[in-house]
Design an enzyme around this catalytic site. Structure first.
Site, short mmCIF file in Angstrom:
data_model
loop_
_atom_site.label_atom_id
_atom_site.label_comp_id
_atom_site.label_asym_id
_atom_site.label_seq_id
_atom_site.Cartn_x
_atom_site.Cartn_y
_atom_site.Cartn_z
N ASP A 1 -16.60 18.61 44.92
CA ASP A 1 -17.32 18.03 46.05
C ASP A 1 -16.72 18.65 47.31
O ASP A 1 -15.64 18.27 47.75
CB ASP A 1 -17.15 16.51 46.05
CG ASP A 1 -17.71 15.85 47.31
OD1 ASP A 1 -18.42 16.51 48.07
OD2 ASP A 1 -17.42 14.65 47.52
N LYS B 1 -18.18 23.11 57.20
CA LYS B 1 -19.44 22.83 56.51
C LYS B 1 -20.59 22.67 57.50
O LYS B 1 -21.74 22.91 57.16
CB LYS B 1 -19.27 21.57 55.66
CG LYS B 1 -20.41 21.26 54.72
CD LYS B 1 -20.03 20.09 53.83
CE LYS B 1 -21.18 19.63 52.96
NZ LYS B 1 -20.80 18.51 52.08
N GLU C 1 -25.60 16.39 46.32
CA GLU C 1 -24.58 15.35 46.29
C GLU C 1 -25.11 14.00 45.79
O GLU C 1 -24.47 13.38 44.92
CB GLU C 1 -23.94 15.22 47.67
CG GLU C 1 -23.06 16.42 48.03
CD GLU C 1 -22.69 16.48 49.50
OE1 GLU C 1 -23.03 15.53 50.24
OE2 GLU C 1 -22.07 17.48 49.91
#
Length: 625
Positions: A13, A76, A181
């Site tokens: 993750d 990100k 996700e």
């Protein structure tokens, strides 16, 4: 799993603020969330640079207040974007590190490393975080790891997904799959709650993390996990709530002290850290104090903030979350009363007001908090990684069907967006549509590919374009086919064919707007290897210096022991004292050989031997020099 680790795939993750890694343990028949060296299951997505070394994770975040300009976070939020994006412009006003425009408007992060200015792609920073996660897994598994499943926000576009794969490649990983996700979280929840009954259940995943927000509606029946719809915002999360608090307290400090700290990166970094702690505290209590000693120009700062004020500051964003929930359900054409479970994922989903608004929206329905919101995404990714590895016992035999988050199409006459694949279409998918030439005797046609929901093509996100050659001389209206294909990673390939001639021109959108070239990726892989070599060199040197310091301490302590001291001759004591002095001067920087690792390690061996001789109370007739 494979003795050499090649067959072992991990789930990562890759978060905006924290990252997590997990693996399927074949012996136990379950997923293991892997702890880092600090014993924590989540690792800050921070990378820092100093004159001596590169730091990743907790070490990087811990020194952020003293080295803000060279401590990078939020990579990100940059990945797969343009420097000119208005979102990036707003973020740059709050980041202490510098971001400039590179080739093709790619954002480049500017840091100082070894006293020199260095320009880094966001993919490089993300690859460093991924490398750290791989190393955490390798330390736990005691074997090399090459294969990984990496998660991305469901609303990541084509460019952002490709950039994430690039980051994995630079980190030395074979990215077996990119999965969304909330879908990964649904796997974690589904496995936790699944029973033998075949009743279909509608599961709503509410994933509010540090930097992104995603919601997905899935239907789970037995082994089938099918995403019905997804929605979200790749630029909404806990960091934005922190930013509102920082802005609020900067104004308060300005009002009270007539001083503006907005240009001081160290003060802002320390205030941001205090605000982040306060945000977490307010999830448990109704008020807390934000306190920073000598915040700016020697002035201490202390202010009380209540949960009510925090909620007021962020209410617009909280309500935006609920509007996104409503949009997802509308896209899925399902009434909220038909949702069986509402599952909370992501650290920011712990905020009481967010939970309150969500519960109100679902007419008082209890929210599912049974899975760890920080670990669920990595858990699901590890299950998917085990499935893709094959040959692993006891892995649940899941059938996972995800969807594409955005509509995909091409520009047609009048700037009209002609959609080939509507949003929330199940992937993988392949669709073909016929088009016609617009001019007589047209020999070529430009195909421009967009993603988005606007009717006007140019209002959407441009993915790329190519020229299709080979049309025969003919009046306007000559047909040709355009085919859109989306793979399991949600990445698009476009091809075209002229039916009349039988010629087929297959062209892949490489997204030259933002994706790294093959040459750039090769260069960055080599750069990553140099970084790792430098890191190992620094660690080797630091370990040698720590060992020297430890032996000096032990030898000094031993010399103070009356029994040992009585066993030593004057000559032996003199040799030991001389060695202690020489090494102490070396550690204090009084020797030009300090930078030579071999010299330091040679001294370690000599001191180690000397100390053994002291403890063993044997003859010390050896030469230190």
């Amino acid at each position: 799993m494979g003795k050499n680790g090649e067959g072992c795939a991990i789930g990562i993750d890759l978060g905006t603020t924290y990252s997590c890694v997990a693996v399927w343990k074949e012996q136990q028949g379950r997923v293991e969330i892997i702890q880092n060296e600090q014993g924590n299951k989540i690792t800050p997505s921070f990378v820092a640079f100093t004159d001596d070394q590169r730091l990743i994770g907790h070490d990087a975040k811990n020194q952020a207040a003293t080295n803000p300009e060279n401590t990078v976070f939020d990579a990100k939020r940059l990945i797969g974007r343009k420097h000119s994006d208005s979102i990036i412009k707003n973020d740059m006003m709050l980041w202490p590190f510098k971001v400039i425009a590179g080739v093709d408007d790619k954002p480049m992060i500017v840091v100082k490393y070894h006293g020199k200015e260095k320009h880094l792609f966001a993919e490089e920073i993300s690859s460093m975080v991924l490398t750290k996660m791989r190393q955490i897994a390798e330390a736990y598994l005691e074997s090399p790891v090459k294969n990984a499943v990496i998660t991305v926000p469901a609303y990541f576009n084509d460019s952002q997904r490709k950039a994430t794969i690039d980051a994995g490649t630079i980190a030395g990983l074979n990215v077996k799959r990119i999965i969304n996700e909330p879908t990964a979280a649904a796997i974690a929840y589904g496995l936790d709650k699944r029973t033998n009954c075949e009743e279909e259940r509608s599961i709503f995943i509410f994933d509010l993390g540090g930097g992104t927000f995603d919601v997905s509606l899935l239907k789970i029946k037995g082994k089938d996990f099918k995403v019905q719809a997804t929605a979200g915002n790749t630029h909404l999360g806990g960091e934005d709530f922190d930013n509102r608090m920082v802005e609020y307290f900067v104004e308060e400090f300005k009002r009270k002290n007539k001083l503006d700290m907005t240009g001081n990166s160290k003060a802002l970094r320390r205030l941001r850290s205090a605000c982040e702690r306060a945000k977490r505290t307010l999830s448990c209590t109704t008020c807390t104090t934000v306190e920073v000693d000598s915040l700016f120009q020697g002035i201490d700062f202390c202010s009380l903030i209540t949960r009510a004020r925090f909620e007021e500051l962020n209410m617009v964003m909280f309500r935006e979350c609920i509007a996104t929930v409503d949009k997802c359900l509308n896209d899925a054409k399902i009434d909220k009363s038909s949702v069986h479970d509402v599952v909370l994922v992501g650290g920011s989903s712990r905020i009481p007001k967010v939970q309150e608004l969500l519960q109100e929206f679902f007419n008082g329905k209890d929210l599912c908090k049974s899975i760890n919101p920080d670990e669920a995404v990595a858990y699901g990714a590890a299950v998917q990684a085990a499935l893709l590895s094959g040959g692993i016992k006891d892995v649940p035999n899941l059938v996972l069907l995800d969807v594409t988050p955005l509509s995909l199409g091409i520009f047609t006459v009048g700037d009209i967006m002609s959609v080939l694949i509507p949003r929330n279409t199940t992937i993988p998918v392949k669709k073909t549509k016929s088009f016609h030439t617009k001019l007589d005797n047209q020999t070529r046609g430009k195909i421009v590919v967009y993603e988005g929901e606007r009717a006007k093509a140019s209002d959407n996100n441009l993915l790329g374009s190519f020229i299709l050659y080979g049309f025969p001389p003919a009046p306007r209206g000559h047909p040709f086919d355009v085919c859109f294909s989306i793979d399991e990673n949600g990445i698009l390939t476009v091809s075209a064919e002229i039916k009349s001639t039988g010629s087929k021109n297959e062209i892949t959108i490489t997204n030259d707007k933002g994706r790294l070239s093959t040459q750039e990726i090769k260069r960055l892989i080599q750069e990553a290897e140099r970084f790792q070599a430098e890191d190992k060199k620094f660690l080797r040197k630091a370990n040698a210096m720590n060992s020297l310091d430890e032996y000096i301490y032990k030898m000094r302590k031993a010399l103070k022991n009356d029994y040992i001291n009585a066993k030593l001759s004057s000559e032996e004591k003199e040799k030991i004292s001389s060695a202690i002095t020489k090494v102490t001067n070396l550690l204090d920087g009084g020797n030009s050989q300090k930078d030579e690792i071999e010299v330091l390690e040679d001294y370690v061996k000599k001191l180690q031997h000397m100390f053994k001789c002291i403890i063993g109370k044997i003859d010390l007739f050896f030469s230190f020099y």
